[in-house]
Design an enzyme around this catalytic site. Structure first.
Site, PDB file in Angstrom:
ATOM      1  N   ASP A 181       0.875  -1.164   0.000  1.00 19.84           N
ATOM      2  CA  ASP A 181       0.000   0.000   0.000  1.00 19.84           C
ATOM      3  C   ASP A 181       0.920   1.225   0.000  1.00 19.84           C
ATOM      4  O   ASP A 181       2.121   1.116   0.267  1.00 19.84           O
ATOM      5  CB  ASP A 181      -0.894  -0.018   1.238  1.00 19.84           C
ATOM      6  CG  ASP A 181      -1.790   1.199   1.335  1.00 19.84           C
ATOM      7  OD1 ASP A 181      -2.457   1.527   0.342  1.00 19.84           O
ATOM      8  OD2 ASP A 181      -1.785   1.838   2.406  1.00 19.84           O
ATOM      9  N   ASP A 233      -0.204   5.168   0.925  1.00 21.25           N
ATOM     10  CA  ASP A 233      -0.469   6.105   2.019  1.00 21.25           C
ATOM     11  C   ASP A 233      -0.387   5.385   3.359  1.00 21.25           C
ATOM     12  O   ASP A 233      -1.107   4.424   3.605  1.00 21.25           O
ATOM     13  CB  ASP A 233      -1.864   6.728   1.869  1.00 21.25           C
ATOM     14  CG  ASP A 233      -1.937   7.753   0.758  1.00 21.25           C
ATOM     15  OD1 ASP A 233      -0.895   8.340   0.433  1.00 21.25           O
ATOM     16  OD2 ASP A 233      -3.039   7.969   0.211  1.00 21.25           O
ATOM     17  N   ASP A 274      -1.297  -0.549   6.145  1.00 25.96           N
ATOM     18  CA  ASP A 274      -1.342   0.150   7.432  1.00 25.96           C
ATOM     19  C   ASP A 274      -2.725   0.174   8.027  1.00 25.96           C
ATOM     20  O   ASP A 274      -2.905   0.718   9.112  1.00 25.96           O
ATOM     21  CB  ASP A 274      -0.846   1.595   7.268  1.00 25.96           C
ATOM     22  CG  ASP A 274      -1.845   2.454   6.515  1.00 25.96           C
ATOM     23  OD1 ASP A 274      -2.184   2.106   5.360  1.00 25.96           O
ATOM     24  OD2 ASP A 274      -2.309   3.460   7.078  1.00 25.96           O
TER      25      ASP A 274
END
Length: 364
Positions: free
Chosen positions: A20, A22, A219
């Site tokens: 991922d 961001d 995250d």
């Protein structure tokens, strides 16, 4: 599930790492230093990499250029975006030159044009579909046109339903919050949600790389990790973005990662990553006092290897005792909380436990 041999590097057990962006590689446009160093090291070692992002505000080439500006040698074909995936689905669904009302950034409009469809902005343009992605300039008028178009019969596509976006100042509203506005107004769900937690970005990345043992890194539990679970992939949760340890303790079965690390250093250093318990199948085992410990029957390891922590739970309160790293303490707490004994409060029995709980932001 792929399990690295004891003492070996996590990354060596997998033939592709899917990141991922961001909250993993950067926060908004500010690189996370440990992530940049880790990805640079993987590039130097020749490890196949891919980048799967729900962010629909940039095209793949723009994402690659952004990462290259951070010192990472990323090719556009390594980047999979929810904007491109949404445009591809629209092109498969509707004839060429069909009008599509785009609520989002110029990148999303460009992807719609690239597949031969026609971006429009008003109900009067007769859209056959609405596609909704994040852009900071979206306002009430944009959402109103989208609501009117869906009520008139247009199909509703959402690039993702991320409630928040990570920033250096804390989480801020994401596309999922904007989707919630239309959901409230229309009293219905989108017809299609394209990005994570749908598994399509992960499966496309694995197929493109010819990988058989991919590792997904994210995250947040409700998109990255759930998407990996749906795709049947092992996953690593890093604590550099949205998800905090308290949320991990209460993760649903569909949102439980295989591993947790503070940052991407866990890919290389066995001391910086914890293998979390597999999905629990048994019940907590009673102790002599009637409380519960991490000694329940489960389908995998119940506590991190070499952990010196013990957890005794009495109802929703747990007592942490022993010693070790903060991550090992988190793994031990997850083992108990995921056993069917959800923990809401953790009390330390020693200075070591107090320090670990402080590191994890679990000290009350």
């Amino acid at each position: 599930m792929t399990v690295p041999s004891p003492g070996s590097r996590l990354v060596d057990a997998y033939d592709l790492v899917i990141f991922d962006l961001d909250g993993v590689i950067y926060l908004v446009d500010r690189p996370i230093e440990t992530a940049v160093a880790a990805v640079g090291r993987l590039h130097a070692e020749g490890k196949p990499l891919a980048y799967a992002t729900n962010n629909a505000s940039r095209r793949a080439a723009e994402v690659a250029a952004l990462l290259s500006g951070m010192g990472l040698a990323v090719r556009p074909d390594e980047v999979l975006t929810s904007a491109a995936a949404a445009a591809g689905l629209l092109a498969n669904r509707f004839p060429a030159d069909s009008p599509v009302l785009v609520v989002g950034a110029e990148a999303l409009r460009a992807e719609v044009r690239a597949v031969g469809l026609r971006p429009v902005t008003r109900l009067e343009d007769g859209p056959v579909a609405v596609v909704q992605g994040y852009a900071p300039e979206i306002g009430w008028a944009d959402l109103a046109e989208a609501a009117l178009a869906v009520r008139a019969g247009a199909e509703w596509f959402a690039t993702n339903t991320d409630r928040t976006l990570p920033t250096a100042r804390g989480p801020v509203p994401g596309n999922g919050s904007l989707v919630a506005v239309l959901r409230t107004a229309l009293e219905r769900e989108p017809d299609v949600v394209v990005g994570k937690p749908a598994p399509a970005l992960f499966t496309a990345a694995a197929r493109q790389a010819g990988a058989t043992r991919p590792l997904a890194v994210g995250d947040r539990l409700d998109t990255d990790i759930e998407g990996a679970v749906r795709a049947g992939l092992d996953s690593l949760l890093v604590l550099t973005g949205v998800t905090r340890p308290a949320e991990l303790l209460h993760a649903a079965v569909s949102e439980r990662p295989t591993y947790v690390a503070n940052d991407l250093g866990g890919l290389f250093d066995p001391a910086q990553v914890v293998h979390l318990p597999s999905h629990v199948t048994g019940e907590p085992g009673p102790t002599a006092s009637g409380s519960t410990t991490g000694g329940f029957t489960a389908s995998g390891p119940t506590t991190p290897a070499a952990s010196g922590w013990q957890v005794v739970a009495d109802g929703a309160t747990a007592l942490l005792t022993g010693s070790g790293s903060s991550l090992e303490a988190l793994g031990a707490l997850c083992a108990v909380s995921w056993s069917g004994q959800p923990i809401s409060t953790v009390e330390p029995e020693s200075d070591s436990a107090r320090s670990a709980l402080r590191d994890l932001d679990l000290l009350h």
